[in-house]
Motif scaffolding. Sequence first.
Motif, PDB file in Angstrom:
ATOM      1  N   ALA A   6      42.698  59.187  50.077  1.00 11.70           N
ATOM      2  CA  ALA A   6      43.041  58.566  51.363  1.00 11.70           C
ATOM      3  C   ALA A   6      41.818  58.280  52.232  1.00 11.70           C
ATOM      4  CB  ALA A   6      44.011  59.462  52.130  1.00 11.70           C
ATOM      5  N   SER A   7      40.659  58.776  51.823  1.00 11.44           N
ATOM      6  CA  SER A   7      39.469  58.639  52.665  1.00 11.44           C
ATOM      7  C   SER A   7      38.703  57.360  52.359  1.00 11.44           C
ATOM      8  CB  SER A   7      38.552  59.847  52.474  1.00 11.44           C
ATOM      9  OG  SER A   7      38.066  59.891  51.142  1.00 11.44           O
ATOM     10  N   LEU A   8      37.814  57.026  53.286  1.00  8.84           N
ATOM     11  CA  LEU A   8      36.932  55.871  53.135  1.00  8.84           C
ATOM     12  C   LEU A   8      35.493  56.392  53.088  1.00  8.84           C
ATOM     13  CD1 LEU A   8      38.566  53.544  55.820  1.00  8.84           C
ATOM     14  CD2 LEU A   8      38.871  53.423  53.337  1.00  8.84           C
ATOM     15  N   PRO A   9      34.851  56.362  51.926  1.00  3.83           N
ATOM     16  CA  PRO A   9      33.497  56.924  51.808  1.00  3.83           C
ATOM     17  C   PRO A   9      32.519  56.405  52.848  1.00  3.83           C
ATOM     18  CG  PRO A   9      34.371  56.445  49.635  1.00  3.83           C
ATOM     19  CD  PRO A   9      35.355  55.873  50.622  1.00  3.83           C
ATOM     20  N   TRP A  10      32.580  55.108  53.163  1.00  2.00           N
ATOM     21  CA  TRP A  10      31.641  54.555  54.156  1.00  2.00           C
ATOM     22  C   TRP A  10      31.896  55.152  55.537  1.00  2.00           C
ATOM     23  CZ3 TRP A  10      33.583  52.007  58.376  1.00  2.00           C
ATOM     24  CH2 TRP A  10      34.897  51.522  58.289  1.00  2.00           C
TER      25      TRP A  10
END
Length: 212
Positions: A6-10
């Motif tokens: 669910a996360s956004l690495p950037w």
Amino acid sequence: MTVPPASLPWLTDIGRWIARGPYAWQFRIRVHGRDRVPLSGGVVVVANHSSMADGPILFGALPRRVTFLIKQEMFKGIVGTLLLKIGQIPVKRGEADRTALTSALSVLKAGGVIGVFPEGTRGEGDVASAQNGAAWLAKTSGAMVLPVACRGTFQAKGWRPEVDVLIGEPFHLPEGKGRAALGVATEQVRDRLATLVAELDGLRKSKSEGRR
């Protein structure tokens, strides 16, 4: 993927920049032993907990993306959405939260880093007790355990108080299955972390006395 789906690495990286820059400016942070952090593979970071500031400080100070297990009550509104997007996992306190543990296990098996405050709640941060979650994650995944001590955030007062982060040596937990083996592993986690906290207290005391 070494962060939850669910996360956004950037966005995680932006959050880490904020944590070690704008957020950290309110303290004078010294990090000792950063070279001890394994730069690849699954790692369970275990840290003492005495302030809400501990998580953000470690999130920015460690040289890898860290997914912390954070109490579920924090995941409300915009803050909750942001925590999810920067890779943090909500956990129900006071029980074995299988959903949270399964998510954390997936991150570790993918070679990521999970952060746990084994005391389970904020206190004086001396690690007088520890819960089983961190040891279970490390034993089940085969990940290394990395103890990290943080001092100076407890009831911090004054202008930019000094905060020290001491990273210990990573270690593997002993093999063995069953409740007894998990209890032994949990005590080893607690002892290693408590010893590191005591070491950091000694360093801070020596520095303080050296100024007199």
